[in-house]
Design a protein around this motif. Structure first.
Motif, short mmCIF file in Angstrom:
data_model
loop_
_atom_site.label_atom_id
_atom_site.label_comp_id
_atom_site.label_asym_id
_atom_site.label_seq_id
_atom_site.Cartn_x
_atom_site.Cartn_y
_atom_site.Cartn_z
N ARG A 67 -5.42 -11.59 -37.40
CA ARG A 67 -6.32 -11.37 -36.25
C ARG A 67 -7.77 -11.63 -36.65
O ARG A 67 -8.53 -12.24 -35.88
N ASP A 68 -8.15 -11.16 -37.83
CA ASP A 68 -9.52 -11.40 -38.29
C ASP A 68 -9.81 -12.89 -38.45
O ASP A 68 -10.88 -13.37 -38.09
N ARG A 69 -8.86 -13.63 -39.00
CA ARG A 69 -9.05 -15.07 -39.16
C ARG A 69 -9.16 -15.77 -37.81
O ARG A 69 -10.00 -16.65 -37.63
N ILE A 70 -8.32 -15.37 -36.85
CA ILE A 70 -8.38 -15.96 -35.52
C ILE A 70 -9.72 -15.65 -34.87
O ILE A 70 -10.35 -16.52 -34.23
N LYS A 71 -10.18 -14.42 -35.04
CA LYS A 71 -11.47 -14.03 -34.48
C LYS A 71 -12.59 -14.86 -35.09
O LYS A 71 -13.49 -15.34 -34.39
N ASN A 72 -12.55 -15.06 -36.42
CA ASN A 72 -13.58 -15.86 -37.09
C ASN A 72 -13.55 -17.31 -36.63
O ASN A 72 -14.60 -17.93 -36.41
N VAL A 73 -12.35 -17.87 -36.48
CA VAL A 73 -12.24 -19.25 -36.02
C VAL A 73 -12.77 -19.37 -34.60
O VAL A 73 -13.49 -20.33 -34.27
N SER A 74 -12.44 -18.42 -33.74
CA SER A 74 -12.94 -18.45 -32.36
C SER A 74 -14.46 -18.37 -32.34
O SER A 74 -15.12 -19.10 -31.59
N PHE A 75 -15.02 -17.51 -33.17
CA PHE A 75 -16.48 -17.37 -33.25
C PHE A 75 -17.11 -18.67 -33.72
O PHE A 75 -18.11 -19.14 -33.16
N MET A 76 -16.53 -19.31 -34.74
CA MET A 76 -17.07 -20.58 -35.24
C MET A 76 -16.95 -21.68 -34.22
O MET A 76 -17.85 -22.53 -34.10
N MET A 77 -15.87 -21.68 -33.44
CA MET A 77 -15.70 -22.70 -32.42
C MET A 77 -16.76 -22.54 -31.33
O MET A 77 -17.29 -23.54 -30.81
N LYS A 78 -17.07 -21.29 -30.97
CA LYS A 78 -18.11 -21.04 -29.97
C LYS A 78 -19.46 -21.54 -30.45
O LYS A 78 -20.23 -22.10 -29.71
N GLU A 79 -19.75 -21.36 -31.75
CA GLU A 79 -21.03 -21.83 -32.30
C GLU A 79 -21.10 -23.35 -32.28
O GLU A 79 -22.14 -23.93 -32.03
N VAL A 80 -19.96 -24.00 -32.57
CA VAL A 80 -19.95 -25.46 -32.59
C VAL A 80 -20.08 -26.02 -31.19
O VAL A 80 -20.79 -26.99 -30.94
N ILE A 81 -19.45 -25.41 -30.21
CA ILE A 81 -19.49 -25.91 -28.82
C ILE A 81 -20.87 -25.71 -28.22
O ILE A 81 -21.39 -26.56 -27.55
N PHE A 82 -21.51 -24.57 -28.46
CA PHE A 82 -22.80 -24.30 -27.84
C PHE A 82 -23.86 -24.72 -28.76
O PHE A 82 -24.68 -24.94 -29.20
#
Length: 97
Positions: free
Chosen positions: A82-97
């Motif tokens: 779950r922590d890894r998924i959360k980190n990947v989601s956070f990084m994807m948001k930073e890359v998109i915005f």
């Protein structure tokens, strides 16, 4: 004329026969009406029951401990995932915005 009885080759078959058939008078051409012989058979069966009951209890205890460790490991791996998924989601948001 007859083939050997396969039951006779089992370990302690005579002990169990004497224990479970108390009215038996002869077993394998031997007079088994002796009380001491029957008491020995009963004592042997009781000891075996105690031994196997303890084995079952030990196996159940070991299984419970193993299940406890497996549940802890599962919880740890689930949290890590779950922590890894959360980190990947956070990084994807930073890359998109």
């Amino acid at each position: 004329m007859y083939a050997p009885n396969p039951v006779c080759s089992l370990c302690n078959y005579s002990t169990h026969i004497l224990y479970h058939l108390p009215q038996l008078q002869r077993l394998d051409t031997v007079d088994v009406s002796n009380k001491a012989m029957r008491e020995l058979a009963e004592a042997t069966v009781v000891k075996k029951k105690m031994y196997y009951n303890m084995r079952v209890k030990t196996l159940k205890r070991n299984m419970a401990e193993m299940l406890l460790h497996l549940r802890r490991d599962k919880a740890a791996f689930t949290k890590a995932t779950r922590d890894r998924i959360k980190n990947v989601s956070f990084m994807m948001k930073e890359v998109i915005f």
